[in-house]
Design an enzyme around this catalytic site. Structure first.
Site, PDB file in Angstrom:
ATOM      1  N   TRP A   2      -6.037  -0.219 -15.817  1.00  0.00           N
ATOM      2  CA  TRP A   2      -6.587   0.367 -14.597  1.00  0.00           C
ATOM      3  C   TRP A   2      -7.880   1.110 -14.951  1.00  0.00           C
ATOM      4  O   TRP A   2      -7.901   1.926 -15.889  1.00  0.00           O
ATOM      5  CB  TRP A   2      -5.558   1.322 -14.006  1.00  0.00           C
ATOM      6  CG  TRP A   2      -5.933   1.949 -12.706  1.00  0.00           C
ATOM      7  CD1 TRP A   2      -6.438   1.336 -11.605  1.00  0.00           C
ATOM      8  CD2 TRP A   2      -5.802   3.335 -12.367  1.00  0.00           C
ATOM      9  NE1 TRP A   2      -6.635   2.242 -10.593  1.00  0.00           N
ATOM     10  CE2 TRP A   2      -6.254   3.486 -11.034  1.00  0.00           C
ATOM     11  CE3 TRP A   2      -5.352   4.467 -13.046  1.00  0.00           C
ATOM     12  CZ2 TRP A   2      -6.266   4.715 -10.389  1.00  0.00           C
ATOM     13  CZ3 TRP A   2      -5.355   5.682 -12.396  1.00  0.00           C
ATOM     14  CH2 TRP A   2      -5.809   5.805 -11.084  1.00  0.00           C
TER      15      TRP A   2
ATOM     16  N   ASP B  34       2.573   5.073 -17.693  1.00  0.00           N
ATOM     17  CA  ASP B  34       2.061   5.157 -16.325  1.00  0.00           C
ATOM     18  C   ASP B  34       2.926   4.237 -15.471  1.00  0.00           C
ATOM     19  O   ASP B  34       2.875   3.008 -15.615  1.00  0.00           O
ATOM     20  CB  ASP B  34       0.594   4.722 -16.286  1.00  0.00           C
ATOM     21  CG  ASP B  34      -0.011   4.806 -14.881  1.00  0.00           C
ATOM     22  OD1 ASP B  34       0.697   5.225 -13.947  1.00  0.00           O
ATOM     23  OD2 ASP B  34      -1.193   4.447 -14.729  1.00  0.00           O
TER      24      ASP B  34
ATOM     25  N   ALA C 293       3.515   3.354 -11.697  1.00  0.00           N
ATOM     26  CA  ALA C 293       2.967   3.554 -10.351  1.00  0.00           C
ATOM     27  C   ALA C 293       3.557   2.599  -9.324  1.00  0.00           C
ATOM     28  O   ALA C 293       3.276   2.737  -8.138  1.00  0.00           O
ATOM     29  CB  ALA C 293       1.445   3.381 -10.384  1.00  0.00           C
TER      30      ALA C 293
ATOM     31  N   LYS D  18       2.748   4.100  -3.738  1.00  0.00           N
ATOM     32  CA  LYS D  18       3.062   2.732  -3.354  1.00  0.00           C
ATOM     33  C   LYS D  18       4.490   2.586  -2.849  1.00  0.00           C
ATOM     34  O   LYS D  18       4.726   2.067  -1.760  1.00  0.00           O
ATOM     35  CB  LYS D  18       2.834   1.779  -4.533  1.00  0.00           C
ATOM     36  CG  LYS D  18       1.367   1.483  -4.814  1.00  0.00           C
ATOM     37  CD  LYS D  18       0.702   2.587  -5.583  1.00  0.00           C
ATOM     38  CE  LYS D  18      -0.745   2.252  -5.923  1.00  0.00           C
ATOM     39  NZ  LYS D  18      -1.413   3.371  -6.611  1.00  0.00           N
TER      40      LYS D  18
END
Length: 394
Positions: free
Chosen positions: A127, A208, A210, A243
């Site tokens: 990302w 991470d 997400a 999300k």
């Protein structure tokens, strides 16, 4: 003073969004922005979120600050969602943050405080905000190979070879599930090898996560993160609720720091609180309260899980439809990887010129590295994308 400022590099995705809005074509397709969209192109408010907000509005009696770490109930709820019973609760220090990005920023600040000479290792690609924040903070950074552009899968041999250069105290940033931007993910068996290598080198994992719930399901998507956390005395985890709860604009996230023992836990929690105080004092509460309300009410949680599963299956269906349509058009199985990838994104492996050609000829907007948002498609636009991919010579 202000005349001394210099222009900053433009964000490629935000630039793409601006180009899309300026395009007058009515049949254009936005596959760039990273938000979930339903079949009508809308990013809906989840039913469970609406009900949680209704309850909060009816019952909340104050807007006073919650605390530097946020509401403890939110920390407990997000810890249980991500880690389950894989780690003892008294080892997990936690603070609420403004979204997953806030959690990543605070984690990097913590790394810089604790180990200023550490190198943070990132997958190539990753990302874009990961390297951007690291560079801004002036930290050391290195990359490990991740994506095989030929197979559109994980370059595991390259990954292991690159991580062989790890030094004690280095930090390895890993995606918990649904790798962004590729959609290609490590298996549990591959992750076990990565963990063993990191343990041997004395490296520290930074996860991470997400997109929990967007890949293979809530529990399945948490398994890699739990596998990593259970293998180390210390681990950092940045979690986002944007999300899986669809609360993008509420900026709801959490940073967890797993400590070796009670004394280390207290020290980690105090430092996390300190960093929150330096950066924004008290974290936002509304989104965190929505999440807590949902996760702590069995009926509301069941409603949320059912809707999240609808979202996940919708994206899997679009993946399969696209892979099938490309197989029909090309009479090959070389696009089957699209059905095997997980999450909102896949990387096609197209060149920037091919991406530009699809945009010019078909109004299809995706990032220049050919990352596209599967959730930006619907049953009617899948054949359009498939034909554009073939016409562009991908």
């Amino acid at each position: 003073m202000l005349h001394n400022l210099h222009p900053q590099p433009a964000d490629k995705i935000l630039m793409l969004m601006a180009e899309y809005r300026a395009d007058p074509r009515t049949d254009k397709i936005d596959l760039g922005v990273g938000v979930y969209k339903d079949a009508t192109g809308n990013t809906p408010v989840m039913r469970a979120v609406k009900e949680a907000e209704r309850r909060i509005l009816a019952d909340q009696t104050t807007k006073a600050y919650t605390g530097l770490a946020g509401d403890p109930a939110f920390g407990a709820a997000i810890r249980d969602l991500v880690l389950g019973d894989s780690i003892a609760a008294d080892r997990v220090a936690c603070v609420a943050t403004p979204g997953g990005t806030g959690a990543i920023r605070q984690a990097l600040e913590l790394i810089r405080m604790a180990s200023p000479d550490a190198t943070v290792w990132l997958s190539n690609p990753t990302w874009p905000n990961h390297p951007s924040i690291i560079k801004y903070l002036g930290m050391k950074m290195a990359e490990y190979r991740y994506f095989d552009n030929a197979t559109r899968g994980v370059d595991f041999d390259g990954l292991m070879a690159d991580l062989g250069a790890l030094k004690a105290g280095d930090v390895v940033l890993l995606h918990g599930c649904c790798h962004n931007p590729t959609g290609a993910n490590l298996t549990a068996e591959q992750m076990a090898q990565v963990i063993a290598l990191m343990q041997d080198r004395g490296a520290v994992p930074f996860v991470d996560i997400a997109y929990q719930g967007f890949g293979d399901g809530l529990e399945a998507d948490a398994q890699i993160t739990r596998q990593i956390a259970a293998g180390f005395d210390n681990c950092l985890i940045a979690a986002s609720c944007s999300k899986n709860f669809g609360i993008y604009r509420e900026r709801t996230g959490a940073l967890m720091a797993i400590a070796k023992d009670a004394n280390q836990h207290a020290l980690a929690q105090q430092n996390l609180n300190f960093l929150n105080r330096q950066n924004y004092s008290f974290p936002p509460d509304h989104g965190a309260r929505v999440v807590t309300t949902i996760l702590t009410d069995p009926a509301l949680r069941a409603e949320w899980e059912a809707e999240l599963e609808e979202t996940r299956l919708s994206m899997l269906g679009l993946r399969q439809q696209l892979a099938d349509e490309l197989k029909r058009l090309t009479n090959t199985d070389r696009f089957d990887f699209l059905a095997h990838h997980r999450g909102m994104f896949s990387r096609l492996g197209a060149t920037p010129d091919q991406v530009a050609a699809m945009r010019a000829a078909h109004g299809i907007y995706m990032v220049g590295d050919s990352r596209f948002n599967v959730a930006g498609l619907n049953a009617h636009s899948v054949p359009v994308l498939a034909q554009a991919i073939v016409t562009a010579g991908v």
